[in-house]
Design a protein around this motif. Structure first.
Motif, PDB file in Angstrom:
ATOM      1  N   VAL A   1      81.976 -55.339  10.170  1.00 54.58           N
ATOM      2  CA  VAL A   1      81.765 -54.048  10.516  1.00 54.58           C
ATOM      3  C   VAL A   1      81.927 -53.784  11.723  1.00 54.58           C
ATOM      4  O   VAL A   1      82.598 -52.893  12.041  1.00 54.58           O
ATOM      5  CB  VAL A   1      80.159 -53.397  10.006  1.00 54.58           C
ATOM      6  CG1 VAL A   1      80.175 -52.271  10.559  1.00 54.58           C
ATOM      7  CG2 VAL A   1      80.234 -53.713   8.600  1.00 54.58           C
ATOM      8  N   VAL A   2      81.382 -54.678  12.800  1.00 51.73           N
ATOM      9  CA  VAL A   2      81.736 -54.664  14.285  1.00 51.73           C
ATOM     10  C   VAL A   2      83.089 -54.564  14.496  1.00 51.73           C
ATOM     11  O   VAL A   2      83.750 -53.624  15.263  1.00 51.73           O
ATOM     12  CB  VAL A   2      80.834 -55.570  14.853  1.00 51.73           C
ATOM     13  CG1 VAL A   2      81.170 -55.692  16.568  1.00 51.73           C
ATOM     14  CG2 VAL A   2      79.480 -55.603  14.747  1.00 51.73           C
TER      15      VAL A   2
ATOM     16  N   LYS B   1      84.637 -51.178  14.236  1.00 55.37           N
ATOM     17  CA  LYS B   1      84.286 -50.845  15.749  1.00 55.37           C
ATOM     18  C   LYS B   1      83.067 -50.229  16.067  1.00 55.37           C
ATOM     19  O   LYS B   1      82.859 -49.307  16.909  1.00 55.37           O
ATOM     20  CB  LYS B   1      85.408 -49.992  16.554  1.00 55.37           C
ATOM     21  CG  LYS B   1      87.008 -50.625  16.211  1.00 55.37           C
ATOM     22  CD  LYS B   1      87.937 -50.009  17.060  1.00 55.37           C
ATOM     23  CE  LYS B   1      89.236 -50.351  16.739  1.00 55.37           C
ATOM     24  NZ  LYS B   1      89.516 -51.695  17.031  1.00 55.37           N
ATOM     25  N   GLU B   2      82.162 -50.758  15.432  1.00 54.19           N
ATOM     26  CA  GLU B   2      80.728 -50.232  15.408  1.00 54.19           C
ATOM     27  C   GLU B   2      80.112 -51.110  16.410  1.00 54.19           C
ATOM     28  O   GLU B   2      79.016 -51.897  16.150  1.00 54.19           O
ATOM     29  CB  GLU B   2      79.863 -50.202  14.186  1.00 54.19           C
ATOM     30  CG  GLU B   2      80.515 -48.989  13.295  1.00 54.19           C
ATOM     31  CD  GLU B   2      79.709 -48.881  11.885  1.00 54.19           C
ATOM     32  OE1 GLU B   2      78.483 -49.421  11.635  1.00 54.19           O
ATOM     33  OE2 GLU B   2      80.313 -48.110  11.138  1.00 54.19           O
ATOM     34  N   TYR B   3      80.442 -51.209  17.585  1.00 55.80           N
ATOM     35  CA  TYR B   3      79.899 -52.049  18.666  1.00 55.80           C
ATOM     36  C   TYR B   3      78.615 -51.619  19.016  1.00 55.80           C
ATOM     37  O   TYR B   3      77.695 -52.575  19.775  1.00 55.80           O
ATOM     38  CB  TYR B   3      80.667 -51.940  19.883  1.00 55.80           C
ATOM     39  CG  TYR B   3      82.146 -52.312  19.531  1.00 55.80           C
ATOM     40  CD1 TYR B   3      82.588 -53.568  19.556  1.00 55.80           C
ATOM     41  CD2 TYR B   3      83.263 -51.103  19.826  1.00 55.80           C
ATOM     42  CE1 TYR B   3      83.937 -53.896  19.290  1.00 55.80           C
ATOM     43  CE2 TYR B   3      84.535 -51.609  19.613  1.00 55.80           C
ATOM     44  CZ  TYR B   3      84.930 -52.776  19.219  1.00 55.80           C
ATOM     45  OH  TYR B   3      86.186 -53.099  18.965  1.00 55.80           O
ATOM     46  N   HIS B   4      77.960 -50.725  18.774  1.00 53.52           N
ATOM     47  CA  HIS B   4      76.229 -50.483  18.929  1.00 53.52           C
ATOM     48  C   HIS B   4      75.495 -51.528  18.360  1.00 53.52           C
ATOM     49  O   HIS B   4      74.407 -51.711  18.708  1.00 53.52           O
ATOM     50  CB  HIS B   4      76.082 -49.111  18.545  1.00 53.52           C
ATOM     51  CG  HIS B   4      75.958 -48.958  16.913  1.00 53.52           C
ATOM     52  ND1 HIS B   4      77.034 -48.631  16.393  1.00 53.52           N
ATOM     53  CD2 HIS B   4      75.032 -49.199  16.130  1.00 53.52           C
ATOM     54  CE1 HIS B   4      76.872 -48.561  15.137  1.00 53.52           C
ATOM     55  NE2 HIS B   4      75.667 -48.845  14.820  1.00 53.52           N
ATOM     56  N   ARG B   5      76.128 -52.252  17.417  1.00 53.34           N
ATOM     57  CA  ARG B   5      75.252 -53.260  16.403  1.00 53.34           C
ATOM     58  C   ARG B   5      74.973 -54.350  17.309  1.00 53.34           C
ATOM     59  O   ARG B   5      74.149 -55.300  16.963  1.00 53.34           O
ATOM     60  CB  ARG B   5      76.095 -53.590  15.159  1.00 53.34           C
ATOM     61  CG  ARG B   5      75.998 -52.131  14.053  1.00 53.34           C
ATOM     62  CD  ARG B   5      77.170 -52.883  12.977  1.00 53.34           C
ATOM     63  NE  ARG B   5      77.438 -51.811  12.049  1.00 53.34           N
ATOM     64  CZ  ARG B   5      76.482 -51.534  10.945  1.00 53.34           C
ATOM     65  NH1 ARG B   5      75.458 -52.203  10.612  1.00 53.34           N
ATOM     66  NH2 ARG B   5      76.712 -50.527  10.261  1.00 53.34           N
ATOM     67  N   LEU B   6      76.063 -54.754  18.264  1.00 53.32           N
ATOM     68  CA  LEU B   6      75.592 -55.679  19.235  1.00 53.32           C
ATOM     69  C   LEU B   6      74.250 -55.676  19.840  1.00 53.32           C
ATOM     70  O   LEU B   6      73.790 -56.795  20.331  1.00 53.32           O
ATOM     71  CB  LEU B   6      76.621 -55.882  20.281  1.00 53.32           C
ATOM     72  CG  LEU B   6      78.300 -56.175  19.741  1.00 53.32           C
ATOM     73  CD1 LEU B   6      79.182 -55.971  20.785  1.00 53.32           C
ATOM     74  CD2 LEU B   6      78.211 -57.440  18.769  1.00 53.32           C
TER      75      LEU B   6
END
Length: 228
Positions: free
Chosen positions: A54-55, A59-64
């Motif tokens: 998903v990341v 491009k859901e970088y908030h998950r980092l």
């Protein structure tokens, strides 16, 4: 578990300072609130959990970062937050809220970054603040090399460097054997980043304890190379 700095007199120990550990306490409170809500709201877990597919794909970088607000269960949450309080309060009290937040968030990103690279080709849902907690813990060990860790409130103190080696070793085997979906590899990534950030901010700490810095960094690097 509690931490002590035996290299300084009592009035100078890291938990005693004119600077109250506001950032540490707010971080703990915020993490507890989000984690507790997530225990009851699966949709929140799906929105915040770390998942390489998903990341990278969406491009859901908030998950980092957001994955550090989630935990497997109450025991996982309590263990991480207790450790963060023990080490974070001392670090913030002596070096300020800015340094605490910089190392904590940087270590979460470092841990997530390692997980993202290692698991970029397959599914790997994981969560936990362990990367940030390990970063704070290893930064503390470098900045207070004479300190020790007391487990279960016993009057027996383990040297900080030995505790670090043991913790890394456990994380390595937990990751290698896939024990639960706690982000064990984030432990190693977070520990390395926390150590390096503390060294960059305060290079005199490395000069004072070069053997400690070298042992932890070499061990972490060897684990990373094995995984690679």
């Amino acid at each position: 578990m509690r931490v002590v700095d035996e290299t300084q007199p009592i009035r100078k120990r890291p938990c005693v300072s004119d600077h109250p550990p506001i950032a540490t306490l707010l971080t703990v409170i915020g993490t507890v609130i989000v984690s507790w809500r997530a225990f009851r709201e699966p949709a929140l877990v799906e929105k915040f959990i770390f998942e390489p597919r998903v990341v990278l794909g969406l491009k859901e970088y908030h998950r980092l970062i957001s994955s550090g607000l989630l935990h497997l269960d109450a025991n996982h949450l309590i263990g991480n937050m207790f450790t963060l309080v023990m080490f974070g309060m001392g670090l913030e009290a002596t070096h300020g809220a800015g340094m605490f937040l910089f190392i904590y968030l940087g270590s979460i990103l470092g841990g997530s970054g390692l997980s993202l690279w290692l698991h970029r080709h397959h599914e790997y849902p994981a969560f936990g603040a362990s990367g940030g907690v390990c970063g704070i813990m290893f930064a503390w060990i470098l900045l207070f090399p004479g300190g020790g860790v007391s487990l279960f409130m016993l009057p027996i103190f383990i040297p900080g460097w030995l505790y670090a080696v043991g913790y890394l070793t456990y994380s390595f085997f937990a990751m290698k054997h896939g024990w639960s979906n706690v982000g064990h590899d984030a432990h190693i990534g977070g520990a390395v980043i926390g150590l390096l950030l503390a060294a960059a901010i305060k290079p005199t700490a490395v000069a004072q304890s070069p053997w400690l810095f070298t042992i932890i960094l070499v061990l972490s690097s060897l684990m990373f190379l094995y995984l690679w």
